[in-house]
Design an enzyme around this catalytic site. Structure first.
Site, PDB file in Angstrom:
ATOM      1  N   ASP A  69       0.817  -1.194  -0.025  1.00 38.41           N
ATOM      2  CA  ASP A  69       0.058   0.188  -0.227  1.00 38.41           C
ATOM      3  C   ASP A  69       0.903   1.069  -0.513  1.00 38.41           C
ATOM      4  O   ASP A  69       2.061   1.258   0.650  1.00 38.41           O
ATOM      5  CB  ASP A  69      -0.932   0.286   1.397  1.00 38.41           C
ATOM      6  CG  ASP A  69      -2.209   0.848   1.359  1.00 38.41           C
ATOM      7  OD1 ASP A  69      -2.671   0.513   0.085  1.00 38.41           O
ATOM      8  OD2 ASP A  69      -2.129   1.438   1.218  1.00 38.41           O
ATOM      9  N   TYR A 154       1.859   9.253 -10.097  1.00 32.89           N
ATOM     10  CA  TYR A 154       2.184  10.612  -9.737  1.00 32.89           C
ATOM     11  C   TYR A 154       3.480  10.252 -10.535  1.00 32.89           C
ATOM     12  O   TYR A 154       4.782  12.051  -9.794  1.00 32.89           O
ATOM     13  CB  TYR A 154       1.864  11.245  -8.796  1.00 32.89           C
ATOM     14  CG  TYR A 154       0.953  11.420  -7.444  1.00 32.89           C
ATOM     15  CD1 TYR A 154      -0.259  12.354  -8.067  1.00 32.89           C
ATOM     16  CD2 TYR A 154       0.035   9.814  -6.845  1.00 32.89           C
ATOM     17  CE1 TYR A 154      -1.890  12.025  -7.934  1.00 32.89           C
ATOM     18  CE2 TYR A 154      -0.894   9.718  -6.837  1.00 32.89           C
ATOM     19  CZ  TYR A 154      -2.149  10.839  -7.314  1.00 32.89           C
ATOM     20  OH  TYR A 154      -3.566  10.966  -6.099  1.00 32.89           O
TER      21      TYR A 154
HETATM   22  P1  IMP Z   1      -3.298   2.128  -3.071  1.00 36.19           P
HETATM   23  O1  IMP Z   1      -3.078   1.169  -4.826  1.00 36.19           O
HETATM   24  O2  IMP Z   1      -4.405   1.675  -2.827  1.00 36.19           O
HETATM   25  O3  IMP Z   1      -1.796   1.069  -2.672  1.00 36.19           O
HETATM   26  O4  IMP Z   1      -2.437   3.152  -3.692  1.00 36.19           O
HETATM   27  C1  IMP Z   1      -1.248   3.342  -4.820  1.00 36.19           C
HETATM   28  C2  IMP Z   1      -1.701   5.023  -5.770  1.00 36.19           C
HETATM   29  O5  IMP Z   1      -0.440   5.377  -5.652  1.00 36.19           O
HETATM   30  C3  IMP Z   1      -0.821   4.871  -6.773  1.00 36.19           C
HETATM   31  O6  IMP Z   1      -2.187   4.741  -7.555  1.00 36.19           O
HETATM   32  C4  IMP Z   1      -0.873   5.755  -6.696  1.00 36.19           C
HETATM   33  O7  IMP Z   1      -1.352   6.641  -7.178  1.00 36.19           O
HETATM   34  C5  IMP Z   1       0.490   5.600  -6.225  1.00 36.19           C
HETATM   35  N1  IMP Z   1       1.405   5.893  -6.211  1.00 36.19           N
HETATM   36  C6  IMP Z   1       1.846   4.366  -5.705  1.00 36.19           C
HETATM   37  N2  IMP Z   1       3.317   3.745  -5.474  1.00 36.19           N
HETATM   38  C7  IMP Z   1       3.393   5.342  -6.879  1.00 36.19           C
HETATM   39  C8  IMP Z   1       5.254   5.185  -7.578  1.00 36.19           C
HETATM   40  O8  IMP Z   1       5.738   4.322  -7.042  1.00 36.19           O
HETATM   41  N3  IMP Z   1       4.760   5.296  -8.832  1.00 36.19           N
HETATM   42  C9  IMP Z   1       3.943   6.636  -8.560  1.00 36.19           C
HETATM   43  N4  IMP Z   1       3.122   6.555  -7.260  1.00 36.19           N
HETATM   44  C10 IMP Z   1       2.789   5.863  -6.940  1.00 36.19           C
END
Ligand code: IMP
Length: 194
Positions: A69, A154
């Site tokens: 996450d 991002y």
């Molecule tokens: P999760 O799936 O709830 O963990 O959300 C992750 C979100 O954080 C992604 O959809 C991106 O918007 C952002 N994110 C996480 N890691 C990265 C990265 O390595 N690069 C750019 N955005 C990231």
């Protein structure tokens, strides 16, 4: 060969983790597990969401499960997008929508760069039990424009400390060597070795 299931449907995360682990690992994700439930990420922190994903999937899958996450924290926005990074522009937002929402917020502030960091919490689980939780961060700044087409999320707006290019402009190997995800994964590997 060691096997690992990543508790995600985000192919970008799976690709990065797979690239970093290299050829000694057989990595799959939820796209290969048709009966996996949709998990509502309603935790207040990255830790809660990662644990929820890892535990839920480890109850229906025999083998090692890793959840990631992660998100972007912008100081001038009190840590937003934070845990809502994937849905900053709304419940079904795509990466481009979220970047557009962030661009709007940054342009409403005065300044051309804003201190920020990516944070990644990885949780390992097996057969319904948590094995460990690991945190990686990368400090840098966000800019109110997009530069580069590499990566995801991002990346095109984030410049890591010590560089002048965004993660969207840097080669994937460089991003992986610096990133929040790479730093969390290094600790996971250390834990598995010990
Ligand atoms: P999760 O799936 O709830 O963990 O959300 C992750 C979100 O954080 C992604 O959809 C991106 O918007 C952002 N994110 C996480 N890691 C990265 C990265 O390595 N690069 C750019 N955005 C990231």
């Amino acid at each position: 060969m060691q096997t690992l299931l990543i508790a995600t449907r985000n192919g970008h995360k799976t690709r990065e983790i797979s690239q970093m682990l290299g050829s000694g690992w057989q990595v799959s994700d939820l796209s290969a597990l048709m009966h996996a439930p949709r998990i509502e990420e309603n935790g207040a922190t990255f830790e809660e969401n990662a644990a929820l994903k890892a535990l839920t999937i480890s109850r229906i899958f025999t083998g090692l499960v890793l959840a990631d996450d992660s998100g972007l924290e912008v100081d001038a926005l009190n840590g937003a997008p934070g845990v809502k990074s994937a849905r900053f522009a709304g419940p079904n937002a795509q990466d481009a929508d979220n970047r557009f929402a962030l661009l709007g917020k940054l342009k409403a502030l005065s300044g051309t760069e804003f201190p920020a960091r990516f944070r990644c919490v990885m949780v390992l689980a097996s057969q319904g039990a948590l094995l460990g939780s690991f945190v990686g961060t990368i400090e840098g700044k966000v800019i109110p424009e997009e530069r580069g087409h590499g990566g995801f999320g991002y990346d095109s707006m984030f410049i890591p400390h010590g560089y002048s290019e965004t993660f969207g402009e840097l080669q994937p190997e460089i991003k992986n060597s610096l990133s929040h995800r790479g730093r969390a994964l290094a600790q996971v590997l250390e834990f598995l070795r010990s």
